[in-house]
Design an enzyme around this catalytic site. Structure first.
Site, PDB file in Angstrom:
ATOM      1  N   ASN A  31       0.792  -1.306  -0.042  1.00 48.76           N
ATOM      2  CA  ASN A  31      -0.087  -0.050   0.081  1.00 48.76           C
ATOM      3  C   ASN A  31       0.945   1.241  -0.010  1.00 48.76           C
ATOM      4  OD1 ASN A  31      -1.766  -2.094   2.151  1.00 48.76           O
ATOM      5  ND2 ASN A  31      -2.533  -1.382   0.397  1.00 48.76           N
TER       6      ASN A  31
ATOM      7  N   ILE B  78       1.141   6.879   0.495  1.00 44.39           N
ATOM      8  CA  ILE B  78       0.573   5.923   1.008  1.00 44.39           C
ATOM      9  C   ILE B  78      -0.964   5.843   0.519  1.00 44.39           C
ATOM     10  CG2 ILE B  78       0.029   4.971   3.426  1.00 44.39           C
ATOM     11  CD1 ILE B  78       2.317   7.049   4.339  1.00 44.39           C
ATOM     12  N   CYS B  79      -1.282   4.580   0.473  1.00 46.32           N
ATOM     13  CA  CYS B  79      -3.018   4.068   0.171  1.00 46.32           C
ATOM     14  C   CYS B  79      -3.512   3.755   1.450  1.00 46.32           C
ATOM     15  CB  CYS B  79      -3.004   3.201  -1.088  1.00 46.32           C
ATOM     16  SG  CYS B  79      -4.576   2.690  -1.484  1.00 46.32           S
ATOM     17  N   LEU B  80      -4.050   4.705   2.205  1.00 44.24           N
ATOM     18  CA  LEU B  80      -4.861   4.330   3.212  1.00 44.24           C
ATOM     19  C   LEU B  80      -6.068   5.241   3.334  1.00 44.24           C
ATOM     20  CD1 LEU B  80      -4.476   3.065   6.091  1.00 44.24           C
ATOM     21  CD2 LEU B  80      -3.143   5.323   6.834  1.00 44.24           C
TER      22      LEU B  80
ATOM     23  N   SER C 130      -6.079  -3.404  -2.544  1.00 43.29           N
ATOM     24  CA  SER C 130      -5.900  -2.162  -2.989  1.00 43.29           C
ATOM     25  C   SER C 130      -4.527  -1.685  -3.066  1.00 43.29           C
ATOM     26  CB  SER C 130      -6.533  -1.176  -1.995  1.00 43.29           C
ATOM     27  OG  SER C 130      -6.369   0.421  -2.255  1.00 43.29           O
TER      28      SER C 130
END
Length: 152
Positions: free
Chosen positions: A80, A87-89, A120
């Protein structure tokens, strides 16, 4: 100049100093409360154990109504985390809420290290390895941990 965003960031900083969550630290740069440097320590008993990972947080005057832009400065290998460190959060995007403070952001990122969301992926190689070859994934993570000791 004192604005609502700057007042809130001062409060976040004070709380972080008085009651620091385990394994994280952060502070604004000397001359700019809108730009923070932070460190997340790899959680114990995980492949990330022993790592020291640097991040930058850039806040806008819309904080806390809009999330900061958060990036790892340290090189990372994680499903992620993009190559540029972003950051994919969910809480940094569509699930953001003004109740989140700097401590909550950093704690959530620390949790993400050990509990990635391979559905994701920001790094498809890391996501594939995490799903198909945990041993190889953990070896790559250990390499990143060792690099974190010597990186600037």
């Amino acid at each position: 100049m004192s604005t609502p965003a700057r007042k809130r960031l001062m409060r976040d900083f004070k709380r972080l100093q008085q009651d620091p969550p385990a394994g994280i630290s952060g502070a604004p740069q000397d001359n700019n409360i809108m730009l923070w440097n932070a460190v997340i320590f790899g959680p114990d008993d995980t492949p990330w154990d022993g790592g020291t990972f640097k991040l930058s947080l850039q806040f806008s005057e819309d904080y806390p109504n809009k999330p900061p832009t958060v990036r790892f400065v340290s090189r990372m290998f994680h499903p992620n985390i993009y190559a540029d460190g972003s950051i994919c959060l969910d809480i940094l995007q569509n699930q953001w809420s003004p109740i989140y403070d700097v401590a909550a952001i950093l704690t959530s990122i620390q949790s993400l290290l050990c509990d990635p969301n391979p559905n994701s992926p920001a790094n498809s190689e890391a996501a594939r390895m995490y799903s198909e070859s945990k041993r190889e994934y953990n070896r790559r993570v250990r390499d990143v941990v060792e690099q974190s000791w010597t990186a600037d």
